[in-house]
Design a protein around this motif. Structure first.
Motif, PDB file in Angstrom:
ATOM      1  N   VAL A 133      32.622  61.859  50.372  1.00  0.00           N
ATOM      2  CA  VAL A 133      32.984  61.251  51.792  1.00  0.00           C
ATOM      3  C   VAL A 133      33.454  62.196  52.764  1.00  0.00           C
ATOM      4  CG1 VAL A 133      34.491  59.644  53.046  1.00  0.00           C
ATOM      5  CG2 VAL A 133      33.804  59.011  50.636  1.00  0.00           C
ATOM      6  N   ILE A 134      34.400  63.133  52.437  1.00  0.00           N
ATOM      7  CA  ILE A 134      35.002  64.027  53.524  1.00  0.00           C
ATOM      8  C   ILE A 134      33.929  65.138  54.210  1.00  0.00           C
ATOM      9  CG2 ILE A 134      37.438  63.514  52.908  1.00  0.00           C
ATOM     10  CD1 ILE A 134      37.507  66.112  51.680  1.00  0.00           C
ATOM     11  N   ASP A 135      33.051  65.236  53.667  1.00  0.00           N
ATOM     12  CA  ASP A 135      32.182  66.134  54.192  1.00  0.00           C
ATOM     13  C   ASP A 135      31.016  65.508  55.105  1.00  0.00           C
ATOM     14  OD1 ASP A 135      30.993  64.885  51.896  1.00  0.00           O
ATOM     15  OD2 ASP A 135      29.788  66.224  51.397  1.00  0.00           O
ATOM     16  N   TYR A 136      31.333  64.094  55.255  1.00  0.00           N
ATOM     17  CA  TYR A 136      30.587  63.614  56.340  1.00  0.00           C
ATOM     18  C   TYR A 136      31.523  63.472  57.688  1.00  0.00           C
ATOM     19  CZ  TYR A 136      26.991  62.306  53.221  1.00  0.00           C
ATOM     20  OH  TYR A 136      25.953  62.000  52.336  1.00  0.00           O
ATOM     21  N   LEU A 137      32.686  64.005  57.450  1.00  0.00           N
ATOM     22  CA  LEU A 137      33.761  63.888  58.671  1.00  0.00           C
ATOM     23  C   LEU A 137      33.857  65.121  59.467  1.00  0.00           C
ATOM     24  CD1 LEU A 137      36.809  62.195  56.612  1.00  0.00           C
ATOM     25  CD2 LEU A 137      34.999  61.107  58.001  1.00  0.00           C
ATOM     26  N   GLY A 138      34.130  65.025  60.754  1.00  0.00           N
ATOM     27  CA  GLY A 138      34.425  66.000  61.216  1.00  0.00           C
ATOM     28  C   GLY A 138      35.756  66.720  61.023  1.00  0.00           C
ATOM     29  N   GLU A 139      35.955  67.867  61.512  1.00  0.00           N
ATOM     30  CA  GLU A 139      37.276  68.503  61.129  1.00  0.00           C
ATOM     31  C   GLU A 139      38.487  67.814  61.488  1.00  0.00           C
ATOM     32  OE1 GLU A 139      39.399  72.446  62.823  1.00  0.00           O
ATOM     33  OE2 GLU A 139      37.417  73.031  62.169  1.00  0.00           O
ATOM     34  N   ALA A 140      38.624  67.248  62.723  1.00  0.00           N
ATOM     35  CA  ALA A 140      39.784  66.379  63.104  1.00  0.00           C
ATOM     36  C   ALA A 140      39.856  65.318  62.245  1.00  0.00           C
ATOM     37  CB  ALA A 140      39.615  66.029  64.649  1.00  0.00           C
ATOM     38  N   ASP A 141      38.927  64.717  61.766  1.00  0.00           N
ATOM     39  CA  ASP A 141      38.937  63.435  60.647  1.00  0.00           C
ATOM     40  C   ASP A 141      39.552  63.914  59.555  1.00  0.00           C
ATOM     41  OD1 ASP A 141      38.662  61.567  62.706  1.00  0.00           O
ATOM     42  OD2 ASP A 141      36.586  61.337  62.399  1.00  0.00           O
ATOM     43  N   VAL A 142      39.030  65.053  59.048  1.00  0.00           N
ATOM     44  CA  VAL A 142      39.421  65.413  57.674  1.00  0.00           C
ATOM     45  C   VAL A 142      40.990  65.652  57.826  1.00  0.00           C
ATOM     46  CG1 VAL A 142      39.347  67.375  55.991  1.00  0.00           C
ATOM     47  CG2 VAL A 142      37.257  66.352  56.986  1.00  0.00           C
ATOM     48  N   GLU A 143      41.187  66.353  58.802  1.00  0.00           N
ATOM     49  CA  GLU A 143      42.785  66.413  58.987  1.00  0.00           C
ATOM     50  C   GLU A 143      43.413  65.185  58.913  1.00  0.00           C
ATOM     51  OE1 GLU A 143      43.074  69.404  62.378  1.00  0.00           O
ATOM     52  OE2 GLU A 143      42.165  70.954  61.070  1.00  0.00           O
ATOM     53  N   ALA A 144      43.174  64.300  59.907  1.00  0.00           N
ATOM     54  CA  ALA A 144      43.806  63.010  59.975  1.00  0.00           C
ATOM     55  C   ALA A 144      43.737  62.161  58.555  1.00  0.00           C
ATOM     56  CB  ALA A 144      42.875  62.303  61.065  1.00  0.00           C
ATOM     57  N   LEU A 145      42.686  62.372  58.068  1.00  0.00           N
ATOM     58  CA  LEU A 145      42.550  61.831  56.746  1.00  0.00           C
ATOM     59  C   LEU A 145      43.461  62.185  55.703  1.00  0.00           C
ATOM     60  CD1 LEU A 145      41.337  59.913  54.464  1.00  0.00           C
ATOM     61  CD2 LEU A 145      39.542  61.910  54.204  1.00  0.00           C
ATOM     62  N   SER A 146      43.738  63.551  55.709  1.00  0.00           N
ATOM     63  CA  SER A 146      44.663  64.206  54.746  1.00  0.00           C
ATOM     64  C   SER A 146      46.107  63.835  55.304  1.00  0.00           C
ATOM     65  CB  SER A 146      44.657  65.787  55.145  1.00  0.00           C
ATOM     66  OG  SER A 146      45.487  66.367  54.134  1.00  0.00           O
ATOM     67  N   ARG A 147      46.451  63.730  56.400  1.00  0.00           N
ATOM     68  CA  ARG A 147      47.904  63.281  56.900  1.00  0.00           C
ATOM     69  C   ARG A 147      48.129  61.747  56.526  1.00  0.00           C
ATOM     70  NH1 ARG A 147      46.383  66.559  61.175  1.00  0.00           N
ATOM     71  NH2 ARG A 147      45.740  64.898  62.296  1.00  0.00           N
ATOM     72  N   LYS A 148      46.930  61.009  56.680  1.00  0.00           N
ATOM     73  CA  LYS A 148      47.146  59.624  56.182  1.00  0.00           C
ATOM     74  C   LYS A 148      47.466  59.346  54.995  1.00  0.00           C
ATOM     75  CE  LYS A 148      45.387  57.720  60.431  1.00  0.00           C
ATOM     76  NZ  LYS A 148      44.675  56.333  60.958  1.00  0.00           N
ATOM     77  N   VAL A 149      46.558  60.135  53.822  1.00  0.00           N
ATOM     78  CA  VAL A 149      46.732  59.945  52.488  1.00  0.00           C
ATOM     79  C   VAL A 149      48.121  60.382  52.053  1.00  0.00           C
ATOM     80  CG1 VAL A 149      46.086  60.942  50.341  1.00  0.00           C
ATOM     81  CG2 VAL A 149      44.322  60.460  51.963  1.00  0.00           C
ATOM     82  N   CYS A 150      48.764  61.662  52.641  1.00  0.00           N
ATOM     83  CA  CYS A 150      49.947  61.948  52.446  1.00  0.00           C
ATOM     84  C   CYS A 150      51.028  60.990  52.572  1.00  0.00           C
ATOM     85  CB  CYS A 150      50.259  63.214  53.189  1.00  0.00           C
ATOM     86  SG  CYS A 150      49.219  64.597  52.311  1.00  0.00           S
ATOM     87  N   ALA A 151      50.781  60.487  53.854  1.00  0.00           N
ATOM     88  CA  ALA A 151      51.803  59.258  54.424  1.00  0.00           C
ATOM     89  C   ALA A 151      51.784  57.954  53.499  1.00  0.00           C
ATOM     90  CB  ALA A 151      51.463  59.063  55.640  1.00  0.00           C
ATOM     91  N   SER A 152      50.571  57.585  52.865  1.00  0.00           N
ATOM     92  CA  SER A 152      50.358  56.263  52.253  1.00  0.00           C
ATOM     93  C   SER A 152      50.712  56.482  50.538  1.00  0.00           C
ATOM     94  CB  SER A 152      49.259  55.889  52.500  1.00  0.00           C
ATOM     95  OG  SER A 152      48.208  56.418  51.893  1.00  0.00           O
ATOM     96  N   LEU A 153      50.879  57.966  50.151  1.00  0.00           N
ATOM     97  CA  LEU A 153      50.990  57.887  48.665  1.00  0.00           C
ATOM     98  C   LEU A 153      52.657  57.765  48.350  1.00  0.00           C
ATOM     99  CD1 LEU A 153      48.922  61.218  47.436  1.00  0.00           C
ATOM    100  CD2 LEU A 153      48.922  58.661  46.653  1.00  0.00           C
ATOM    101  N   VAL A 154      52.777  57.023  47.294  1.00  0.00           N
ATOM    102  CA  VAL A 154      54.409  57.171  46.811  1.00  0.00           C
ATOM    103  C   VAL A 154      54.674  58.484  46.077  1.00  0.00           C
ATOM    104  CG1 VAL A 154      54.079  54.718  46.528  1.00  0.00           C
ATOM    105  CG2 VAL A 154      53.572  56.122  44.612  1.00  0.00           C
ATOM    106  N   GLY A 155      55.928  58.555  46.120  1.00  0.00           N
ATOM    107  CA  GLY A 155      56.101  59.864  45.448  1.00  0.00           C
ATOM    108  C   GLY A 155      55.719  59.798  43.967  1.00  0.00           C
ATOM    109  N   GLY A 156      54.843  61.112  43.754  1.00  0.00           N
ATOM    110  CA  GLY A 156      54.443  61.217  42.367  1.00  0.00           C
ATOM    111  C   GLY A 156      53.053  60.846  42.364  1.00  0.00           C
ATOM    112  N   GLY A 157      52.478  59.946  43.428  1.00  0.00           N
ATOM    113  CA  GLY A 157      51.087  59.408  43.530  1.00  0.00           C
ATOM    114  C   GLY A 157      49.915  60.449  43.303  1.00  0.00           C
ATOM    115  N   ASP A 158      48.918  60.312  42.989  1.00  0.00           N
ATOM    116  CA  ASP A 158      47.682  61.112  42.764  1.00  0.00           C
ATOM    117  C   ASP A 158      46.820  60.787  43.717  1.00  0.00           C
ATOM    118  OD1 ASP A 158      48.913  62.341  40.451  1.00  0.00           O
ATOM    119  OD2 ASP A 158      48.048  60.736  39.328  1.00  0.00           O
ATOM    120  N   VAL A 159      46.183  62.114  44.343  1.00  0.00           N
ATOM    121  CA  VAL A 159      44.706  62.135  45.052  1.00  0.00           C
ATOM    122  C   VAL A 159      43.785  62.765  44.241  1.00  0.00           C
ATOM    123  CG1 VAL A 159      43.776  62.908  47.172  1.00  0.00           C
ATOM    124  CG2 VAL A 159      46.158  62.289  47.084  1.00  0.00           C
TER     125      VAL A 159
END
Length: 192
Positions: free
Chosen positions: A117-143
């Motif tokens: 998926v992420i290789d279809y995203l522009g740089e700003a969206d890859v960065e936004a995705l990373s931040r959103k994943v980090c914010a929504s993962l519980v402690g010890g959660g996996d990506v």
């Protein structure tokens, strides 16, 4: 990495031309990659998982066996309808129309899968995705990131986009596992 995220219309045209454009349901390569992806998951079960860009739901059906609740996102209506049909017998699986990172679901997850998926995203969206994943993962959660290493239609390669995602997540996610082969790379990260 340059360029903009490819629009939904790009993928809608692909699905209009062929119902399974990447042969997810029939390709031996895809089946082997799916088996390796499931084997890379560090835990046998997850309470609440989110799969970004589930396409026709082929991998979703496999991942469902490892999840108590699974939310799969697919913005293309034709692919989403097929994913729902394929997973209709699994009441704990829902398929939504989220177009990430713009349309991010509410709540927290203990697993987020981002595959092809992420290789279809522009740089700003890859960065936004990373931040959103980090914010929504519980402690010890996996990506779990899985991406083809070759160049395809998109602003970046799978390696460039994955490296960008991991760099932005630095300090929030630890890399547990990283592997590469001639076709794809796989990175497993854990929320600190």
């Amino acid at each position: 990495m340059r360029g903009e995220t490819l629009p939904i219309d790009h993928f809608a045209r692909i699905y209009a031309a062929r119902p399974d454009p990447w042969s997810y349901a029939t390709s031996p390569y895809e089946q082997a990659k799916y088996a390796a992806t499931l084997a890379a998951l560090p835990r046998p079960r997850y309470a609440r998982a989110f799969e970004v860009g589930c396409a026709e739901g082929v991998f979703t059906a496999m991942l469902a066996g490892r999840c108590a609740t699974l939310l799969a996102a697919e913005p293309v209506a034709r692919a989403r309808a097929e994913a729902r049909r394929r997973n209709a017998d699994k009441s704990w699986v829902s398929v939504a129309s989220h177009f990430v990172p713009r349309d991010w679901p509410e709540g927290n997850f203990d697993l987020v899968v981002v595959s092809e998926v992420i290789d279809y995203l522009g740089e700003a969206d890859v960065e936004a995705l990373s931040r959103k994943v980090c914010a929504s993962l519980v402690g010890g959660g996996d990506v779990l990131l899985v991406h083809w290493v070759g160049k395809k239609t998109g602003p970046s390669s799978g390696c460039e986009a994955s490296d960008r995602f991991i760099a932005v997540a630095s300090g929030h996610l630890d890399v547990l596992h990283a592997s590469r082969n001639g076709d794809y790379r796989m990175d497993v990260l854990r929320r600190l």
